[in-house]
Write an enzyme that holds these catalytic residues in place. Structure first.
Site, short mmCIF file in Angstrom:
data_model
loop_
_atom_site.label_atom_id
_atom_site.label_comp_id
_atom_site.label_asym_id
_atom_site.label_seq_id
_atom_site.Cartn_x
_atom_site.Cartn_y
_atom_site.Cartn_z
N ASP A 50 0.85 -1.18 0.00
CA ASP A 50 0.00 0.00 0.00
C ASP A 50 0.89 1.23 0.00
OD1 ASP A 50 -2.00 -1.84 0.21
OD2 ASP A 50 -2.83 -1.10 2.10
N ASP A 110 -15.32 -2.62 -1.49
CA ASP A 110 -14.92 -2.33 -0.10
C ASP A 110 -16.19 -2.04 0.68
OD1 ASP A 110 -12.35 -2.42 -1.19
OD2 ASP A 110 -12.32 -0.26 -1.52
#
Length: 239
Positions: free
Chosen positions: A8, A129
């Site tokens: 990330d 998500d």
């Protein structure tokens, strides 16, 4: 089941967020390309990359770091975060990404997902998500009334390569993945489902695999913290 080590990216660094909050980031390294090389050396088949700044900005922000990663590895990589138009999709696939992940636009512009999946077969995934079963967009900052399974089913005939399902409340929290919800999604759709969020141990990976309904799992913090040994995990999943 494929294990996807996660990198990330925030401000060019490798980080992990806690439950998706940008101001709760832990920096794990300043050299994303070196981290990618280490994951490849440990034997991973794929890498999962996220442009966190891009997810909020709606356009690529950590492009230099992603390009450095792609130059350092031979294994395929998928990228999500800030990919919201055809030009950006074409740009990233042209730079050597194996797969782009479309999240916010899957809710706001589903026709783009369909167009991209037709144009680039096998190279477009949908990122879903969610908090408590409802889809969140724009770097998880905005919640919708769209239900996870409904969104996934809407792309059944679109030819997308995978659905990456993240339980936001579990992400980065090291509390274990939402095995039940992820497996339910995997059984509800014909698209391969990849689990993301909360993988904290080898036992978590085995639990996901043993559902028989999950095609892959993404792990970040557990690998950086040492709670999960990548080589050991890969060997166990092969077994």
């Amino acid at each position: 089941m494929i294990l996807y080590p996660a990198i990330d990216l925030k401000n060019g660094q490798c980080v992990r967020l806690l439950r998706g909050e940008m101001d709760r980031a832990t920096v794990f390294g300043d050299d994303p390309a070196a981290q990618a090389g280490a994951f490849q050396a440990a034997g991973c088949e794929w890498l999962h990359l996220v442009d966190l700044n891009g997810a909020f900005a709606g356009q690529p922000v950590n492009a230099a770091a992603v390009e450095a990663i792609l130059a350092a590895i031979d294994v395929p990589a998928q990228l999500g975060g800030g990919i919201r138009d055809m030009a950006t999709i074409e740009m990233w696939l042209g730079k050597g990404l194996a797969r782009v992940i479309l999240g916010t636009v899957a809710v706001e512009n589903p026709d783009l997902v369909r167009e991209a999946a037709r144009a680039f077969p096998g190279q477009v995934a949908v990122g879903i998500d969610a908090r408590k079963g409802r889809v969140a967009t724009k770097g998880w900052a905005e919640e919708t009334d769209v239900m996870v399974t409904d969104l996934a089913k809407s792309f059944e005939d679109a030819g997308v390569a995978a659905v990456i399902y993240t339980d936001i409340d579990r992400d980065g929290a090291m509390g274990g993945p939402n095995v039940e919800a992820t497996a339910a999604l995997g059984r509800a759709v014909s698209i391969p489902v990849i689990a993301s969020g909360g993988v904290a141990s080898l036992a978590d990976l085995i639990a996901l695999r043993d559902t028989g309904a999950i095609a892959g799992a993404i792990s970040g913090r557990a690998l950086y913290d040492g709670a999960l040994d990548l080589a050991e995990a890969l060997t166990a999943l092969e077994g």
